[in-house]
Design a protein around this motif. Structure first.
Motif, mmCIF file in Angstrom:
data_model
loop_
_atom_site.group_PDB
_atom_site.id
_atom_site.type_symbol
_atom_site.label_atom_id
_atom_site.label_comp_id
_atom_site.label_asym_id
_atom_site.label_seq_id
_atom_site.Cartn_x
_atom_site.Cartn_y
_atom_site.Cartn_z
ATOM 1 N N GLU A 210 0.828 -1.204 0.000
ATOM 2 C CA GLU A 210 0.000 0.000 0.000
ATOM 3 C C GLU A 210 0.866 1.260 0.000
ATOM 4 N N GLU A 214 1.166 4.254 -2.840
ATOM 5 C CA GLU A 214 0.974 5.663 -2.479
ATOM 6 C C GLU A 214 2.156 6.509 -2.939
ATOM 7 N N LYS A 218 2.265 9.648 -5.706
ATOM 8 C CA LYS A 218 2.880 10.947 -5.416
ATOM 9 C C LYS A 218 3.907 11.312 -6.486
#
Length: 387
Positions: A210, A214, A218
């Motif tokens: 996860e 993420e 970004k």
């Protein structure tokens, strides 16, 4: 490679017809030949030609056989000729008697054959026969004189076009095609390589799935919003650029290879693209088409008529019916010259210009500015007396 793509070149193979350039060359030749209008004509002792009311002309007008139109028949014949450097056409016929009781052939069809093997044989009297083997397992032996046979590159073999064994000898052309294919494959791989992975983002920490997802989002957001060309990174991420430097083959090299293939078939690039001038088409006709047109006429005449019929002026001629490739200027020049000599009817002039015939258009006019050279002296003497 990173995208799972292997930079391996496939083999071109031994079939020259796998090349799009070769197919384009043959297609344009076959298309032009398919426009011809074959006619059975007879030339008398005064060199006056007449179109004969015969079964041959009936077949040639629309449909040489139940499967093909005349255009289809001619196109298929040319494709088979270039595929095998030989093409065999079998004319079917019935034997009928004329009013004098003499037997003659009434032709019922013309069929281009596509055997995978042929054998030539002679009987004790020296008569030549040809045996055809077909892919359905059947084979037939026919008198060679009953078959129309067209050849290309008729050289070292005594009866067949092509190489020593009567087969196409494409070794020289295959070398060019293989080089051309390798360059095209390289061009394709160059384009694909420019759209593959451009860099690697290395995460300097141990993260769960996860967290990696993420961080990726970004990173992508920073790339989208960045306008300065400088991408800010924190201590967790490290970006490594992959240098991709694809090499493209220059245009002149590709054009050179294409031109070698085109020259092998006597076809120029303007002919392929359809952007040719009158002079370019005339050169194409004289270089490539004319020998095929002559060969068609001679091969058909030799097979369809006896020596006696040939002596009486019977022959098959493949006429160039249309002149639509000419510019308007040259069409008008042809009409002017032909019209002054009384060669064209009014309807034939309209046809050259692309117009439909008119009632009474079979009239043939001629300029009064020309005179029979056999009566020039007589004409001048009479005119002098009148003056």
């Amino acid at each position: 490679m990173l995208n799972g793509y292997l930079p391996i070149f496939s083999q071109f193979g031994e079939d020259i017809f796998a090349s799009d350039v070769v197919q384009a060359c043959i297609d344009v030749i076959a298309t032009e030949i398919s426009k011809l209008r074959p006619k059975h004509i007879r030339t008398d002792n005064n060199d006056v030609q007449t179109i004969v009311n015969s079964s041959i002309n009936r077949l040639f007008k629309f449909s040489p056989n139940e499967l093909m139109t005349t255009r289809d028949f001619l196109e298929k014949t040319i494709w088979l000729l270039f595929l095998n450097l030989n093409v065999f056409i079998y004319p079917t016929y019935d034997i009928v008697k004329d009013s004098s009781g003499r037997k003659r052939k009434e032709y019922t069809g013309f069929y281009p054959l596509n055997p995978y093997q042929v054998e030539f044989m002679q009987d004790n009297s020296g008569k030549l026969f040809v045996k055809f083997f077909f892919r359905n397992g059947s084979n037939y032996t026919l008198a060679y004189s009953d078959v129309i046979h067209l050849r290309k590159k008729f050289s070292v073999n005594d009866v067949m076009g092509g190489g020593i064994n009567g087969q196409p000898d494409n070794d020289a052309l295959l070398k060019v095609l293989q080089i051309n294919d390798n360059l095209l494959q390289g061009l394709e791989k160059t384009i694909k390589s420019s759209m593959t992975v451009r860099g690697i983002l290395k995460m300097n920490t141990m993260m769960k799935e996860e967290g990696l997802d993420e961080e990726r989002k970004k990173f992508e957001e920073k790339m989208k919003n960045n306008e300065s060309g400088i991408l800010p990174m924190d201590m967790k991420g490290e970006y490594h650029d992959i240098k991709i430097d694809p090499k493209l083959v220059d245009k002149d090299t590709l054009d050179f290879l294409d031109s070698k293939i085109l020259k092998n078939y006597g076809v120029s690039l303007p002919i392929i693209s359809g952007e040719f001038t009158d002079d370019q088409y005339q050169a194409f006709y004289e270089r490539t088409l004319e020998s095929i047109v002559i060969g068609l006429g001679q091969s058909f005449s030799k097979c369809l008529f006896t020596n006696r019929e040939l002596d009486f002026g019977n022959e098959i001629v493949f006429y160039q019916k249309d002149m639509m490739y000419l510019s308007m200027k040259n069409k008008l020049e042809i009409i002017k010259i032909g019209g002054e000599q009384g060669i064209f009817t009014d309807n034939e002039k309209l046809k050259i210009l692309g117009y439909s015939p008119i009632e009474g258009g079979e009239r043939r006019t001629q300029s009064l500015n020309y005179i029979n050279r056999d009566i020039i002296d007589e004409y001048q003497v009479k005119r002098g007396k009148m003056e």
